[in-house]
Design a protein around this motif. Structure first.
Motif, PDB file in Angstrom:
ATOM      1  N   SER A 108       5.611 -19.367  14.517  1.00 18.14           N
ATOM      2  CA  SER A 108       6.777 -18.637  14.037  1.00 18.14           C
ATOM      3  C   SER A 108       7.666 -19.606  13.283  1.00 18.14           C
ATOM      4  O   SER A 108       7.457 -20.815  13.317  1.00 18.14           O
ATOM      5  CB  SER A 108       7.544 -18.032  15.219  1.00 18.14           C
ATOM      6  OG  SER A 108       7.934 -19.035  16.118  1.00 18.14           O
ATOM      7  N   ARG A 109       8.626 -19.061  12.596  1.00 15.73           N
ATOM      8  CA  ARG A 109       9.593 -19.940  11.939  1.00 15.73           C
ATOM      9  C   ARG A 109      10.989 -19.440  12.260  1.00 15.73           C
ATOM     10  O   ARG A 109      11.183 -18.294  12.657  1.00 15.73           O
ATOM     11  CB  ARG A 109       9.347 -19.986  10.441  1.00 15.73           C
ATOM     12  CG  ARG A 109       9.426 -18.648   9.800  1.00 15.73           C
ATOM     13  CD  ARG A 109       9.028 -18.749   8.324  1.00 15.73           C
ATOM     14  NE  ARG A 109       8.723 -17.428   7.846  1.00 15.73           N
ATOM     15  CZ  ARG A 109       7.823 -17.169   6.909  1.00 15.73           C
ATOM     16  NH1 ARG A 109       7.138 -18.138   6.340  1.00 15.73           N
ATOM     17  NH2 ARG A 109       7.615 -15.935   6.531  1.00 15.73           N
ATOM     18  N   ALA A 110      11.937 -20.343  12.094  1.00 14.87           N
ATOM     19  CA  ALA A 110      13.314 -20.001  12.422  1.00 14.87           C
ATOM     20  C   ALA A 110      13.840 -18.988  11.412  1.00 14.87           C
ATOM     21  O   ALA A 110      13.658 -19.148  10.204  1.00 14.87           O
ATOM     22  CB  ALA A 110      14.168 -21.260  12.404  1.00 14.87           C
ATOM     23  N   ARG A 111      14.457 -17.955  11.934  1.00 12.31           N
ATOM     24  CA  ARG A 111      15.083 -16.974  11.051  1.00 12.31           C
ATOM     25  C   ARG A 111      16.297 -17.631  10.393  1.00 12.31           C
ATOM     26  O   ARG A 111      17.038 -18.384  11.020  1.00 12.31           O
ATOM     27  CB  ARG A 111      15.514 -15.765  11.890  1.00 12.31           C
ATOM     28  CG  ARG A 111      15.888 -14.567  11.070  1.00 12.31           C
ATOM     29  CD  ARG A 111      16.120 -13.330  11.946  1.00 12.31           C
ATOM     30  NE  ARG A 111      14.893 -12.807  12.497  1.00 12.31           N
ATOM     31  CZ  ARG A 111      14.711 -12.480  13.773  1.00 12.31           C
ATOM     32  NH1 ARG A 111      15.685 -12.653  14.646  1.00 12.31           N
ATOM     33  NH2 ARG A 111      13.563 -11.985  14.190  1.00 12.31           N
ATOM     34  N   ARG A 112      16.481 -17.342   9.124  1.00 14.19           N
ATOM     35  CA  ARG A 112      17.612 -17.913   8.407  1.00 14.19           C
ATOM     36  C   ARG A 112      18.722 -16.891   8.257  1.00 14.19           C
ATOM     37  O   ARG A 112      18.471 -15.694   8.294  1.00 14.19           O
ATOM     38  CB  ARG A 112      17.169 -18.430   7.037  1.00 14.19           C
ATOM     39  CG  ARG A 112      16.424 -19.731   7.193  1.00 14.19           C
ATOM     40  CD  ARG A 112      15.683 -20.165   5.958  1.00 14.19           C
ATOM     41  NE  ARG A 112      14.710 -21.179   6.334  1.00 14.19           N
ATOM     42  CZ  ARG A 112      15.007 -22.460   6.552  1.00 14.19           C
ATOM     43  NH1 ARG A 112      16.248 -22.887   6.397  1.00 14.19           N
ATOM     44  NH2 ARG A 112      14.075 -23.311   6.919  1.00 14.19           N
ATOM     45  N   LEU A 113      19.913 -17.394   8.110  1.00 16.92           N
ATOM     46  CA  LEU A 113      21.071 -16.526   7.970  1.00 16.92           C
ATOM     47  C   LEU A 113      21.296 -16.273   6.482  1.00 16.92           C
ATOM     48  O   LEU A 113      21.408 -17.217   5.701  1.00 16.92           O
ATOM     49  CB  LEU A 113      22.281 -17.241   8.581  1.00 16.92           C
ATOM     50  CG  LEU A 113      23.479 -16.408   8.980  1.00 16.92           C
ATOM     51  CD1 LEU A 113      23.093 -15.371  10.023  1.00 16.92           C
ATOM     52  CD2 LEU A 113      24.544 -17.331   9.559  1.00 16.92           C
ATOM     53  N   ALA A 114      21.328 -15.015   6.119  1.00 14.08           N
ATOM     54  CA  ALA A 114      21.574 -14.688   4.711  1.00 14.08           C
ATOM     55  C   ALA A 114      23.081 -14.655   4.487  1.00 14.08           C
ATOM     56  O   ALA A 114      23.686 -13.599   4.433  1.00 14.08           O
ATOM     57  CB  ALA A 114      20.945 -13.341   4.370  1.00 14.08           C
TER      58      ALA A 114
END
Lengths: 418, 110
Positions: A108-114
């Motif tokens: 998985s990868r870290a979700r980024r903040l838009a």
């Protein structure tokens, strides 16, 4: 036969490679990693490695020599660029690599903040050793640290940051910590503990943007218009399955991951998936889900390797997780669910307790703080699905093993074991 | 003081494996880096999984770090029989006093 190709060399991919060899796989094993570091344990990245208590050499999953000794062709810094399902080959910078069996362990990868400014220097997510090195350097120089997200990664980094004496603020969008993973009683305990160490919390906080100067972060701006000064921000708002390669393969998806059965099989013959990227109906979970944990990655990899080599034992493990914060060891067994009957063992004010969750009189989850024996026994009791004596279970002085209803004891003794 | 000491792991069949250990590392890390089979250490040294269990019968008294209450609890539920000499090798730090210490690997870690 032909090669087994494994995409992704973290906990799941490395275990799959080793288990294939142990299960008698005779052919080539090619293990592709996009990263240049030798495969390493991920949990210390937010804890012991970040705090400087362990160096990179101390968090290796295995000795670098082991891959050669086991004839595992580990390709570091060589991401798989494409998968041709019909032709049964993958493509990387070295060209085509044919496979007879494909194992997807892309994680998985870290979700980024838009949010505006999320690309400023000083705004981080944490997933890889490389990320952790960068965060470690930033923490060393930071005065004020803002953590976006009161989940496991956020709280672990907050505890490291507070231990280093940084002014640390955790922003959480919801009213309680870890509400998706833990009962409120445990989240509230952790909140008080962090506050006692000087960490500040802002609940119901929405990040509107990151403000910088010369490309460097200076403050985090909230939706209510307030700002918090920050030299460093960590965005820890969860992970998402890395489906970049898998999305064009036509595989059935489940719970945001690649659907697999208890043997790790996807909907395509000859393709398996395991670890964070896999969506799976665990026998102890209320629904199909992705489990982002070391235990799940290792156990799914073992089950898949066994099946590839002709075995039939599917995954039956009770999920378990842990998080270390300060001197707290928080261990979770099973998957909790809303509406379960909750039994508290021990007094949270003493810093050691277990919250048990029961459904139909049987243990389905246990969340322990500094009560390792409860955790270990809970894993067995959840697996055995035995009826629980509520009064005995609520007595912290009685070993949890004695909280099994009498009529179940005989069968428990017969099935209990290592 | 040398940077490296020798640690010995004894397998169940009695075979002994001598490895170089870096001082400051744990006995578990020493085993993993040297590919000593039978030390699983699934949790990577967090005292969480009890899969790096060893018996320390051949280790001199007083040279091991003290056992924490959590290690004590975890050992109660380790897969192999707990004995008075049982320890979790992730909780034992390598120092000069451990030179040529022998750690016996139990029959099971799961």
């Amino acid at each position: 036969m032909g090669a087994a190709v494994i995409v992704g060399a973290s906990h799941a991919g490395v275990q799959a490679a080793l288990s294939l060899r142990q299960s008698g796989w005779q052919d080539e094993i090619v293990l592709f990693s996009a990263e240049t570091d030798h495969p390493y344990h991920r949990p210390p990245l937010s804890k012991a490695f970040l705090a400087g208590e362990k160096d990179a050499g101390q968090i290796l999953l295995r000795s670098p020599d082991l891959y050669r000794d086991q004839q595992i062709d580990l390709r570091l810094g060589e991401p798989v660029e494409a998968i041709d399902r019909a032709g049964r080959f993958v493509t990387s910078k070295s060209g085509r690599q044919p496979y007879s069996t494909l194992l997807l362990a892309t994680g998985s990868r870290a979700r980024r903040l838009a949010a505006p400014g999320a690309d400023l220097d000083g705004v981080f997510t944490l997933r890889s050793l490389r990320d952790s090195r960068a965060i470690k350097d930033a923490l060393a120089a930071a005065g004020s640290v803002v953590i976006v997200g009161g989940g496991f990664i956020g709280l672990e980094v907050a505890s490291t940051s507070a231990k280093l004496g940084r002014k640390t603020t955790v922003l959480e969008a919801l009213p309680t910590l870890l509400s998706r993973a833990l009962p409120p009683a445990v989240g509230d305990f952790l909140r008080s503990y962090h506050e006692g160490k000087g960490v500040r919390f802002r609940f119901g906080a929405q990040v509107a943007g990151f403000e910088g100067e010369g490309g460097r972060l200076r403050a985090v701006r909230l939706a209510d218009g307030s700002t918090i000064a920050a030299d460093m921000a960590l965005v820890g708002i969860g992970g998402e399955a890395d489906l970049d390669l898998a999305k064009d393969l036509g595989l059935r998806l489940s719970a945001g991951g690649i659907e697999v059965d208890a043997h790790g099989r996807t909907s395509a013959e000859g393709i398996y998936a395991m670890g964070d990227v896999a969506g799976f109906q665990n026998a102890f979970a209320p629904a199909s889900m992705r489990l982002e944990s070391v235990q799940n990655a290792v156990d799914q990899a073992k089950a898949a390797a066994a099946h590839i080599c002709g075995g039939d034992a599917g995954l039956t493990a009770v999920p378990w997780f842990w998080t270390d914060q300060y001197d707290l060891k928080v261990q979770m067994a099973g998957i909790g669910r809303p509406g379960a009957v909750e039994i508290l063992r021990g007094d949270p004010s003493t810093g050691a307790f277990t919250l048990l969750q029961l459904v139909d009189g049987r243990l389905i989850a246990a969340h322990s703080v500094n009560r390792a024996a409860d955790h270990m026994m809970a894993r067995r009791l959840i697996a055995e699905r035995v009826p629980i004596d509520v009064a005995a279970a609520a007595d912290a002085a009685t070993p949890l093993a004695k909280a099994v209803l009498a009529e179940a004891t005989t069968s428990r003794m017969a099935t209990a074991g290592p | 003081m040398s940077e490296s000491v020798t640690i010995i792991f004894e397998k169940r069949d009695g075979e002994r494996i001598e490895v170089a250990a870096r001082t400051g590392a744990s006995v578990m890390e020493t085993a993993v880096v040297n590919n000593v089979a039978g030390i699983e250490a699934e949790c990577g040294g967090s005292c969480i999984c009890a899969t790096c269990h060893v018996y320390c019968d051949h280790v001199a008294d007083g040279v091991l770090d003290e056992m924490s209450p959590i290690e004590d609890d975890m050992l109660d539920l380790a897969a192999a029989e707990r004995r008075p000499s049982s320890r979790l090798s992730c909780q034992i730090r390598v120092g000069p006093a451990l030179d040529r210490a022998v750690f016996v690997i139990p029959e099971a870690q799961f």
